[in-house]
Design an enzyme around this catalytic site. Structure first.
Site, PDB file in Angstrom:
ATOM      1  N   SER A 199      35.294 -12.743 -43.790  1.00 52.14           N
ATOM      2  CA  SER A 199      35.194 -11.535 -44.603  1.00 52.14           C
ATOM      3  C   SER A 199      36.201 -10.479 -44.193  1.00 52.14           C
ATOM      4  O   SER A 199      36.540 -10.345 -43.009  1.00 52.14           O
ATOM      5  CB  SER A 199      33.790 -10.924 -44.464  1.00 52.14           C
ATOM      6  OG  SER A 199      32.814 -11.820 -44.905  1.00 52.14           O
ATOM      7  N   HIS A 253      26.231  -8.251 -45.992  1.00 51.63           N
ATOM      8  CA  HIS A 253      25.820  -9.499 -45.343  1.00 51.63           C
ATOM      9  C   HIS A 253      24.702  -9.276 -44.325  1.00 51.63           C
ATOM     10  O   HIS A 253      23.799 -10.100 -44.195  1.00 51.63           O
ATOM     11  CB  HIS A 253      27.026 -10.180 -44.683  1.00 51.63           C
ATOM     12  CG  HIS A 253      28.003 -10.726 -45.679  1.00 51.63           C
ATOM     13  ND1 HIS A 253      27.681 -11.736 -46.542  1.00 51.63           N
ATOM     14  CD2 HIS A 253      29.288 -10.391 -45.975  1.00 51.63           C
ATOM     15  CE1 HIS A 253      28.720 -12.018 -47.324  1.00 51.63           C
ATOM     16  NE2 HIS A 253      29.720 -11.201 -47.000  1.00 51.63           N
TER      17      HIS A 253
END
Lengths: 448, 448, 448, 448
Positions: free
Chosen positions: C299, C369
């Site tokens: 990410s 997340h």
């Protein structure tokens, strides 16, 4: 990406257990392959069936060219019909040439090789493998006449299996899987597709694309045709291919222009689908757009320039004309162009309709459409000025027109009477009734 | 509803422009049909193609039996190979029996009739029509040996077209179209399906059904098999067919019982699919239910009772036993039943494994499974007391078991060595090593 | 192509009778639209239904922005709840605050505008129009607070209609329609797709792509995620995006890296799907590849550099470090790079885990997340040296890992206890337990 | 099989992990269910989402009725809107009755119960469970008025989710899955389907069937209509239902008779689909059969006999007529029948058009079609002599006709002007302009 490459690539996707090429067992590959082949045609093969077929298919798919030729040879040599039985049957037939004996002789002629090929087809991806084998055998044809029996068997089987009754016509549009669309880009044979944007342009708005598919080759077109829906019979490929799509017209289209037909499977060479494709597409287009009245192609004339060059060389063309054609890039000079126009149009009409004293081997594209029942509708000046267009046909293109009511008569004229049916617009460019030799060719036929 | 009737019925659905039977033009039907057929095989046929094929198909579909036979005769007589060319080719081959000449002779043997049949296949519904034609030709076979060449051509083509590579295995469950399900009811050949509730019972819960389909016959199964997932190898058909579905067991099933296989297309008689179907279904079931370990049939023994009767008549069975069997409805009498049990089981084992002195023409169902590589696993007492079960096999049924690891060996034993491989349970009912003639048959083979 | 543009374009495809923009009747458009809207919510609307809805949808779709804002205003003003009835219901509730009165008050609150929006949804393409309307209303939000009631109604309806129970997860591969694939190219928000070859690369071999679709928006992904199947937890985006696909590894992949998630519908802003998508994809991937054990993201850290810059400006970073970071293109200098490495990694760990004294507004990607139950697994040095990667995060990227067994606990830690759960590799780069302020942040939590 | 039973049965198919009823944990079911429900509406619920929803759905599906009522009560009591916040919002609105405050009050009114129901919908089979819950709540409605808020929430959600824009019209024919077809047999509400043969009859040849389906209820029709294509407006149900299909007529059909409409989902009671279904089917039929000109129903008159009986009891019918109707099985006596004919037709016309002095609560079927914009076309004598037909309507049936051009006007006449539009054939049976009370009803309206 060449079509052949793609075929082998798609084989790799279809056949499981694809062993690495050049694997150490190369030496034993041939023995293994022949043992599997023998098993497959034995009674045992019917039981072990799919599994043995899959192993053999996997092995053959991994062969390099040398190995493959060895394998083909072995197929011809080792899987022939039983000579003794065949001789007995031949003699029996000669003694009693009845239909029953003929049928028995036919059965005796069939080599186990044919059954072997049928059983290879049981493998996943088997049909694609057989197509690839035929592609290779046809490439080798001249160099290896001894492989002819294998070529015959493969052609016989595939032409039976790819019967029209098993093909499915599919409309291919922008909702088709990308995996199919990339094949269109690879296979397009007439006007190369420049990429995905060009492709989208050919599948949306006023454009259509149709292809035949076979259930044993999912996602793999057999042949496809590209069509433009318009309001006039297109006279130039630029308007169709290279320009932007027109804004939606106020009136619905009344004309369908078939501007490209491409065969996709070299393994099906000499097995004709284009004729059936065009007729089915005409029927489908009419059902969808009842306003469509005119169906015509915008076609290249691949053999025209070569024919002119040959005539010049043979002194059959007046020398002034020959000199003008020899000017470099005459088509960029408007005045020169205009001077050549009537002469080239006349010559092209002669080329396509067949001048007396020349054999009937007209242009291959002309032959295809004329024997399908189209008529020669119009020859178009400055219709394709791309390098290929100039090189092949001095920039000319032609419209062949399919008039549903005349198709059978046109076909008969061309095939049986050996006449080319053409329209008034072609007559007009022919000039006074004199070919190079001063006589109107006997076998022309004027329509409308 | 007989399968044949259904075929013609489905033809009516598939072929368009189906004219009324008995139409006034009957007298001219034959002329028209033959003209169309000649057109279709001519070069012209390639152009007119689908349209002419559709007209011919429509005409043939509407013929009554007398007309159809006339048409078949004409096909044999008028669409034969060119006799002159064939004689030349036969002589050329005899002079030079090379593979090339054999291939040419094969080409010369092929009658135009074969190409005609292929072109009929271009018609919508053409494949179904060719199947119906073969059905009819096979029915006429004995009475009309002159039609043999047509039978050969149809068989040759259809067996090539219905190649395993073109068949698709489909799971048939309660979500299948009713139009397909009603065909299962019509075609079921082993244990008749009593109606839609019985059918639902065989397609849901612990039952499975799979069929082969061909793309040219959508919605029409070629062959199908019914399977029960269980925890034991079923010993009685009642448990499978006539009782209610069991409540979900606590443990997942470990056994798959193939309790019925039915061929659906009489036009494909003698073209074998059952073997391939069973093996594919085993693979699919394992993929879906990895706990499945045992794959077996619960099969009828259609020839057993006739074999016993013949042995009785020939005095090869001890008379006491024969008398007991002659008692009416002995199977309703527990004591009588119990007395007969060891004898009938022993005789059945002999029947299935092949007693010496008898020819190897064992039971057709046994022959099918044994040559597929199954082994004879168990003979079941009082397994099918339905009238049909009693009449065919004194109520006995048999399990054939497919052990994936042994299939090739079992197949080889049966086909090449002419041995029947059987399990311990069969050995146990055989009694001391003495057949009717007192000797252990040489070609039996005991396993496990 | 912006996503908004695409939405309006696809509207044009979906809504029939789309009138030309700028048509002469602009002046009367508003009157017509409001009359249709009133008809649609009247009792009459139930009968005329789909037709009136289609006309209104067509009219609204053709409005320019000014007209659209007028229309939105009118919706707020003219389709409000009945004030009188609402006042009565409010007083009734205050007098008797029972659940029954609350329910009645709720019914009285619902403005006819909501029913109008529901009925617009009956038009072909209605759902797409409502999405486009919400997109526009959200754009106008700050400038036009008076449209808030309309924003609320649209958000309320769409969040109810795009309930997870109505979404379908689809695997998007190279066999997906090109019309869907071109939307991936348009919507990809994390790592831009360079064209069709790049796209093919992301859909074949060791790559997977999954999206949610809604039945009322066929061919239009709601959100999609791109996954790489690997044998190690990727530490650099180059390995994933910019390099060629690796040759098939000898061993099957055991790790799934989620490297891009993109929302496609601005009209669904603030309606969350990513969390559900990831979990469903994990479940589907495991079913297909049981060997997969590790599920993690690679990410971006979009807010890291801005956070560092702010810390530098505030003097919270030691000046030597700040000077080094100020060197132009320090990342091209290996030695400089190596000196900065431990410091940037430590700062990044602080940024992501939340140093004490700072508010909890961590990185938006981290927040997504971590609240979904992932843990902070590893911070990767020199993981994205693209201009965007340098500009956003000094080239760092992070792996968030989804451990199915820990998801609920991690989620609880982050959301309820306000703790970030992180792995040993993160602990190691944190250095001695001292943040800028010298204390171990109280709410960190070390795992494994 | 009752529709309700079927719903619960199909629930069992859809919801996984269905625990056995009467399991020992019954006592703890309620606690567990409420804990799961609380989790599901908490912020946590968004993460755990589908899993928690599936567990809760499974638990609720297994509840017996007593338990279910307890659960419903708890939903009303424990998942209400926050009373304090709601009071504040109500007061704020009363102080400032702006559209913004109304919107906020609306948001404050929404109970967490609605969000809970939406999240239950995330479970596999969740939509079917919510339908079953509403079915049960509606059954309990009278006995348990305290459950009204739950009934309101379920109705509100489901009516929004089953918006026409999300429904798909499907043609249901003999190729539909048997699993769908058996639902037609179960749900048919007008003329019971006698079995699979009767069903096939209604799906093939000159019959059509169409249904609405929702993507969240695959294989489960919402409502379906049965249509006969004919050449005359059917006057008797026997001709349609009980006789054999007619041989194919020489001319194509020009009339479509809607002879049965059945709603399938009791959980969608009071959410109307029939109107939209009829109009969509008319549009689809015209597209498929452009020759169709007349669209009409052949409908029962369920309330007629009861209305006559009431009039007799009240002395509003002349006594001679009443006596004749009291004769047992008068309809088997031709002469008696003929005497009654004009009287019953006249009474029926009065019943359907609404005599003055009676309230407007006409027949429910009439109300449905008239408010949809049909007109009263013809009353048919001896149209349904089945026991049900006699019992409900003395054997009469009625045609309602949908004239596309008149639909809006007819609808307006019925709904706004409270007039029944009827055709000449109805006028003719009305006799001289005198109702039972001797006056032509003011609100009738004669057409054509």
């Amino acid at each position: 990406m060449s079509a052949t490459f793609s075929l082998w690539r798609s084989l790799a996707d279809r056949i499981t257990h694809w062993p690495g090429r050049g694997a150490p067992q190369v030496a034993r590959q041939m023995d293994q392959a022949l043992t599997l082949a023998r098993n497959l045609v034995s009674q045992h093969g019917e039981t072990a069936g799919t599994k043995v077929a899959a192993e053999l298919a996997s092995l053959v798919s991994a062969m390099d060219e040398a190995r493959l030729i060895d394998f083909f040879e072995a197929l011809v040599r080792n899987f022939a019909a039983d000579a003794e039985a065949l001789q007995v049957a031949a003699q029996a037939y000669l003694a009693d040439p009845s239909e029953l004996q003929a049928s028995r002789l036919g059965a005796a002629c069939e080599p186990p090789r044919q059954e072997l090929l049928r059983r290879i087809n049981m493998a996943p991806g088997g049909t694609a493998l057989l197509l690839a084998m035929r592609t290779k055998v046809l490439e080798l044809r001249r160099a290896r006449p001894d492989l002819e029996p294998l070529a015959y068997d493969l052609g016989h089987l595939l032409s039976s299996w790819f019967n029209r009754g098993f093909l499915k016509l599919e409309k291919i549009d922008w909702n088709a899987p990308a995996a199919i669309l990339e094949r269109l880009i690879a296979y397009e044979a007439v006007h190369a597709i420049a990429g995905w944007d060009d492709l989208r342009r050919r599948l949306t708005g006023d454009r259509r694309c149709f292809g035949f598919f076979h259930p044993a080759l999912p996602g793999e077109p057999i042949i496809f045709v590209e069509v433009a829906l318009t309001r006039t019979m297109s006279a130039s490929v630029d308007a169709l291919i290279r320009s932007e799509s027109q804004p939606a017209a106020s009136a619905p289209p009344n004309t369908a222009i078939f501007y490209s037909i491409s065969s996709c499977q070299p393994g099906l060479r000499n097995i004709s689908f284009g004729n059936l494709l065009i007729k089915q597409v005409v029927a489908d287009l009419v059902a969808e757009n009842p306003e469509l009245k005119t169906f015509a192609t915008l076609s290249p004339i691949p053999g025209f320039r070569a024919w002119v060059d040959k005539a010049v060389a043979a002194g059959r063309i007046e020398s002034g004309l020959a000199d003008q054609l020899a000017q470099p890039q005459w088509w960029l000079d408007a005045a020169a162009s205009e001077r050549l126009r009537p002469h080239l149009l006349r010559l092209c009409a002669q080329y396509l309709t067949g001048a007396p004293g020349e054999d009937r081997s007209v242009d291959p594209v002309a032959r295809f459409h004329l024997s399908n029942g189209a008529r020669l509708e119009r020859i178009n000046w400055r219709a394709d000025l791309s390098p290929k267009g100039i090189a092949e046909s001095h920039g000319l293109m032609v419209n062949y027109r399919y008039l549903p009511s005349d198709i059978e008569a046109n076909h008969h004229a061309f095939v049986v009477e050996k006449r080319v049916v053409y329209a008034k617009a072609v007559r007009e460019v022919m000039g006074p009734p004199s070919g190079p030799s001063g006589r109107q060719p006997a076998r022309l036929s004027l329509v409308s």
